[in-house]
Design an enzyme around this catalytic site. Sequence first.
Site, PDB file in Angstrom:
ATOM      1  N   ASP A   1     -12.044  24.838 -18.868  1.00 32.54           N
ATOM      2  CA  ASP A   1     -11.649  24.155 -17.503  1.00 32.54           C
ATOM      3  C   ASP A   1     -12.503  23.689 -16.617  1.00 32.54           C
ATOM      4  OD1 ASP A   1      -9.018  23.924 -16.061  1.00 32.54           O
ATOM      5  OD2 ASP A   1      -9.885  25.659 -14.527  1.00 32.54           O
TER       6      ASP A   1
ATOM      7  N   ARG B   1       1.120  32.073 -17.061  1.00 33.04           N
ATOM      8  CA  ARG B   1      -0.401  32.063 -17.364  1.00 33.04           C
ATOM      9  C   ARG B   1      -0.719  33.511 -18.253  1.00 33.04           C
ATOM     10  NH1 ARG B   1      -3.458  27.212 -16.320  1.00 33.04           N
ATOM     11  NH2 ARG B   1      -1.798  25.964 -15.341  1.00 33.04           N
TER      12      ARG B   1
ATOM     13  N   ASN C   1      -5.546  15.888 -32.958  1.00 34.87           N
ATOM     14  CA  ASN C   1      -6.687  15.299 -32.014  1.00 34.87           C
ATOM     15  C   ASN C   1      -7.957  15.280 -32.718  1.00 34.87           C
ATOM     16  OD1 ASN C   1      -4.509  15.138 -30.220  1.00 34.87           O
ATOM     17  ND2 ASN C   1      -5.037  16.775 -29.043  1.00 34.87           N
TER      18      ASN C   1
ATOM     19  N   SER D   1      -4.301  19.298 -14.805  1.00 36.50           N
ATOM     20  CA  SER D   1      -3.776  20.639 -15.040  1.00 36.50           C
ATOM     21  C   SER D   1      -2.656  20.439 -15.973  1.00 36.50           C
ATOM     22  CB  SER D   1      -3.345  21.137 -13.452  1.00 36.50           C
ATOM     23  OG  SER D   1      -4.362  21.402 -12.658  1.00 36.50           O
TER      24      SER D   1
ATOM     25  N   CYS E   1      -2.710  19.511 -18.955  1.00 33.69           N
ATOM     26  CA  CYS E   1      -2.641  18.185 -19.851  1.00 33.69           C
ATOM     27  C   CYS E   1      -3.420  18.628 -20.958  1.00 33.69           C
ATOM     28  CB  CYS E   1      -3.175  17.095 -18.890  1.00 33.69           C
ATOM     29  SG  CYS E   1      -1.911  16.567 -17.871  1.00 33.69           S
TER      30      CYS E   1
ATOM     31  N   LYS F   1     -10.799  27.363  -8.995  1.00 35.18           N
ATOM     32  CA  LYS F   1     -10.780  26.004  -8.304  1.00 35.18           C
ATOM     33  C   LYS F   1     -11.529  25.968  -7.071  1.00 35.18           C
ATOM     34  CE  LYS F   1      -8.235  25.004 -11.879  1.00 35.18           C
ATOM     35  NZ  LYS F   1      -8.247  24.130 -12.707  1.00 35.18           N
TER      36      LYS F   1
ATOM     37  N   TYR G   1      -1.273  33.926  -6.424  1.00 38.47           N
ATOM     38  CA  TYR G   1      -1.185  33.684  -7.602  1.00 38.47           C
ATOM     39  C   TYR G   1      -2.521  32.643  -7.971  1.00 38.47           C
ATOM     40  CZ  TYR G   1       0.191  31.071 -11.643  1.00 38.47           C
ATOM     41  OH  TYR G   1       0.238  30.677 -12.885  1.00 38.47           O
TER      42      TYR G   1
ATOM     43  N   ARG H   1      -0.387  26.568  -7.789  1.00 33.18           N
ATOM     44  CA  ARG H   1      -1.259  25.981  -6.734  1.00 33.18           C
ATOM     45  C   ARG H   1      -0.334  25.377  -5.888  1.00 33.18           C
ATOM     46  NH1 ARG H   1      -3.858  22.196  -7.828  1.00 33.18           N
ATOM     47  NH2 ARG H   1      -3.408  21.958  -9.899  1.00 33.18           N
TER      48      ARG H   1
ATOM     49  N   ASN I   1       4.921  27.494 -15.519  1.00 33.24           N
ATOM     50  CA  ASN I   1       3.409  27.670 -15.255  1.00 33.24           C
ATOM     51  C   ASN I   1       3.032  29.196 -15.519  1.00 33.24           C
ATOM     52  OD1 ASN I   1       0.802  26.810 -14.412  1.00 33.24           O
ATOM     53  ND2 ASN I   1       1.369  27.447 -12.514  1.00 33.24           N
TER      54      ASN I   1
ATOM     55  N   HIS J   1     -13.794  19.112 -13.304  1.00 28.94           N
ATOM     56  CA  HIS J   1     -12.899  19.757 -14.020  1.00 28.94           C
ATOM     57  C   HIS J   1     -12.704  19.375 -15.492  1.00 28.94           C
ATOM     58  CE1 HIS J   1      -7.961  20.451 -13.607  1.00 28.94           C
ATOM     59  NE2 HIS J   1      -8.698  21.509 -14.255  1.00 28.94           N
TER      60      HIS J   1
ATOM     61  N   GLY K   1      -5.021  29.996  -9.329  1.00 29.06           N
ATOM     62  CA  GLY K   1      -5.828  29.031  -8.556  1.00 29.06           C
ATOM     63  C   GLY K   1      -5.821  29.239  -7.055  1.00 29.06           C
TER      64      GLY K   1
ATOM     65  N   LYS L   1      -6.525  20.694 -21.744  1.00 26.40           N
ATOM     66  CA  LYS L   1      -7.915  21.186 -21.906  1.00 26.40           C
ATOM     67  C   LYS L   1      -7.909  22.416 -22.812  1.00 26.40           C
ATOM     68  CE  LYS L   1      -8.686  21.653 -17.301  1.00 26.40           C
ATOM     69  NZ  LYS L   1      -7.074  21.045 -17.070  1.00 26.40           N
TER      70      LYS L   1
HETATM   71  P1  GTP Z   1      -4.681  23.846 -16.678  1.00 25.91           P
HETATM   72  O1  GTP Z   1      -5.006  25.217 -17.530  1.00 25.91           O
HETATM   73  O2  GTP Z   1      -3.514  23.951 -15.924  1.00 25.91           O
HETATM   74  O3  GTP Z   1      -5.844  23.166 -16.456  1.00 25.91           O
HETATM   75  O4  GTP Z   1      -4.058  23.108 -18.334  1.00 25.91           O
HETATM   76  P2  GTP Z   1      -4.806  22.456 -19.579  1.00 25.91           P
HETATM   77  O5  GTP Z   1      -5.495  21.136 -19.315  1.00 25.91           O
HETATM   78  O6  GTP Z   1      -5.769  23.626 -19.879  1.00 25.91           O
HETATM   79  O7  GTP Z   1      -3.782  22.332 -20.376  1.00 25.91           O
HETATM   80  P3  GTP Z   1      -3.128  23.165 -21.782  1.00 25.91           P
HETATM   81  O8  GTP Z   1      -4.247  22.964 -22.715  1.00 25.91           O
HETATM   82  O9  GTP Z   1      -2.855  24.505 -21.303  1.00 25.91           O
HETATM   83  O10 GTP Z   1      -1.994  22.456 -22.366  1.00 25.91           O
HETATM   84  C1  GTP Z   1      -0.856  22.228 -21.317  1.00 25.91           C
HETATM   85  C2  GTP Z   1       0.503  21.752 -21.856  1.00 25.91           C
HETATM   86  O11 GTP Z   1       0.201  20.587 -23.007  1.00 25.91           O
HETATM   87  C3  GTP Z   1       0.937  23.186 -23.088  1.00 25.91           C
HETATM   88  O12 GTP Z   1       2.393  23.163 -22.861  1.00 25.91           O
HETATM   89  C4  GTP Z   1       0.618  22.509 -24.442  1.00 25.91           C
HETATM   90  O13 GTP Z   1       1.333  22.795 -25.458  1.00 25.91           O
HETATM   91  C5  GTP Z   1       0.495  20.953 -23.907  1.00 25.91           C
HETATM   92  N1  GTP Z   1      -0.294  20.343 -24.884  1.00 25.91           N
HETATM   93  C6  GTP Z   1      -1.778  20.638 -25.048  1.00 25.91           C
HETATM   94  N2  GTP Z   1      -2.395  19.574 -25.897  1.00 25.91           N
HETATM   95  C7  GTP Z   1      -1.356  18.856 -26.486  1.00 25.91           C
HETATM   96  C8  GTP Z   1      -1.325  17.633 -27.153  1.00 25.91           C
HETATM   97  O14 GTP Z   1      -2.336  17.099 -27.858  1.00 25.91           O
HETATM   98  N3  GTP Z   1      -0.052  16.979 -27.385  1.00 25.91           N
HETATM   99  C9  GTP Z   1       1.026  17.459 -26.754  1.00 25.91           C
HETATM  100  N4  GTP Z   1       2.190  16.752 -26.949  1.00 25.91           N
HETATM  101  N5  GTP Z   1       0.998  18.471 -25.922  1.00 25.91           N
HETATM  102  C10 GTP Z   1       0.008  18.902 -25.566  1.00 25.91           C
HETATM  103  C1  SPV Z   2      -4.852  24.361 -12.810  1.00 26.65           C
HETATM  104  O1  SPV Z   2      -3.788  24.045 -12.218  1.00 26.65           O
HETATM  105  O2  SPV Z   2      -5.742  23.379 -13.180  1.00 26.65           O
HETATM  106  C2  SPV Z   2      -5.181  25.808 -13.402  1.00 26.65           C
HETATM  107  C3  SPV Z   2      -4.356  26.769 -12.991  1.00 26.65           C
HETATM  108  O3  SPV Z   2      -6.032  25.870 -14.129  1.00 26.65           O
HETATM  109  S1  SPV Z   2      -4.923  27.364 -11.349  1.00 26.65           S
HETATM  110  O4  SPV Z   2      -6.029  28.397 -11.580  1.00 26.65           O
HETATM  111  O5  SPV Z   2      -4.034  28.274 -10.853  1.00 26.65           O
HETATM  112  O6  SPV Z   2      -5.430  26.347 -10.742  1.00 26.65           O
HETATM  113 MN    MN Z   3      -6.349  25.385 -19.078  1.00 30.77          MN
END
Ligand code: GTP
Ligand code: SPV
Ligand code: MN
Length: 601
Positions: A294, A385, A512, A267, A269, A225, A216, A86, A383, A245, A218, A271
Amino acid sequence: MKNLAPAIFPPKGIGDAKPGNAAVLDWVNEIAALTEPENIFWCDGSDRENEFLIAESMKQNVLIELNQKKVPRCYLHRSDPNDVARVEQFTIVCTPTKEEAGPTNNWSEPRETYAKLRRLLKGAMHGRTMFVIPYMMGPADSPLTKVGCEITDSKYVVLSMRIMTRMGEIALKRLGNDPHSEWNRGVHSLLDVNSERRFICHFPQDNTIISVGSGYGGNVLLSKKCLALRIGSYLARTQGWMAEHMLILGVESPEGRKHYVAAAFPSACGKTNFAMLIPPAHFKGWKITTVGDDIAWMRIRDGRLYAVNPENGYFGVVPGTSYKSNPNAMRSIAHDTIYTNVALTDDGDVWWEGKDGPPPAHALDWRGDDWTPESKEKAAHPNSRFTTPVRNNPALDFDIEKGEGVPISAIIFGGRRSDTVPLVYQAFDWNHGVYLGATMASETTAAAAGAVGRVRRDPMAMLPFCGYNIGDYFQHWLDMGKRLTTPPLIFNVNWFRKGADGKFLWPGFGENMRVLKWIIDRCERNGGAVESPVGWLPSPHDLDLAELDIDHNAVDELLGLDHEEWQKEIAAHKEFFDSLGRIVPKELQKQREQLATRFEP
Ligand code: GTP
Ligand code: SPV
Ligand code: MN
């Protein structure tokens, strides 16, 4: 590598699903007159259409076919190397006044912006095919559900929207033939995929999105988004609901008691990972189900908050995904998935950093260049996907199509913080919870172009996604609380706190569950906690840490409050509120003063 593929000409019966709604037809004609495509392709989302578009995409190098024995019906897409995330600096909210967009959004004047975009779009689809995608966000029978229509000149967008939304017939049915019904207009064109001509513009008052110059995620899957969050949050405020979100998950105890929680993490982090969590062996009989990973749309019903996931697929972060970290995601992406910007192995499989097993001896990296384990560059883009349908998820919740949504027992905020913020704590009440959300911060990630690892305030994980003035958004949260007779409890979590050695203190992922279990205990009014300046904190024995290999010091550190760090944190809250000016509701200023007072000796 630009994907400016020439027009395609489908056989009879494909690409001719012209809608009956005159407002849609007029609008499509208007955009076609401007962009001058070779032809118009009316999408219906059928299997036949999808197969045709995949075949054409392979011919035109938009998709690379993967090894169909290893990963059936999976394809790889490579976006332009200048176009991999994004672009927040070019994401714009075009409200009539700058004030309405507020201090956290880029703003430009609607009339001038329309004129500028019209100049850019003039003849932009010359010699190419214009696709019209009707889609629906939310279950077919939900009062929260919205219809959108996206025009695009990218086949990748069509194929992705078919996974991410409920597309075609079902959307047209919901829209009906009334030219005055509410629907979102989305226009997307790749132009020449030039980062200098890349603008993601939102016109909330017109329920319109225009996105140019990117191919790309988002930036271009306008359902996500752009509609579900930016336009969605604007509509939600005027219509009295919430567009957030947030992931949504179900937690069922061995006794069969079920709760739903929604969690807002910025993002990249965690989810998607949290939404697909598999409890460790110690939690035998506990079951986690995914409603969404998401976005949550929530409304009040009988004094409670009910949520639906407007989406129909997952656009998830690939790196770090493995059978160890997220088995449900691995099973989901083993078939019927579009991969974007991962590495391609010599046997036609995909690879990325953090995948199970050893790296391949040779592969093509996300750009298509030779790669070996000795290479300095990453094989997959950080990033990169996957785009995969929710139906692929073995942990999908049974009530995903329930129009009334699922009742939310707890809301969880969380960011990526190396220090200061404890593993978990609970807000004293709704307004204090709104304060936790409003002041949350997180280290930036590769999900957006720009610096990575910089701590920034990201209120409710909505900083890049709130489609109007953030002060009004805070007030909307406070107002929703007043209307809730049984509000969800609000929590804050931090999976990312680090020790002196720079390593994560908490194992995260499936573990978790231990934090989630405490949250559920609190919802059932039987979990222990101590009152602290920041909120209700579990003491170590309040968390079920049985069969977990973690030392006592780490747990103490995870649950500890360092007063010096918190003085800095409170100062940062003040600085953030000061930067927003008078728009911060008095109630939140009061919350900040009370927090500061609670830290006084
Ligand atoms: P978006 O799709 O961008 O909104 O991201 P998201 O919030 O869905 O994050 P996602 O679950 O894809 O995790 C993002 C990154 O954080 C990945 O590389 C994961 O491996 C890492 N991650 C997720 N959960 C944890 C956790 O509990 N601990 C740690 N250390 N890393 C984590
Ligand atoms: C985010 O950045 O929070 C995503 C990826 O889920 S995108 O759809 O590109 O915004
Ligand atoms: Mn995600």
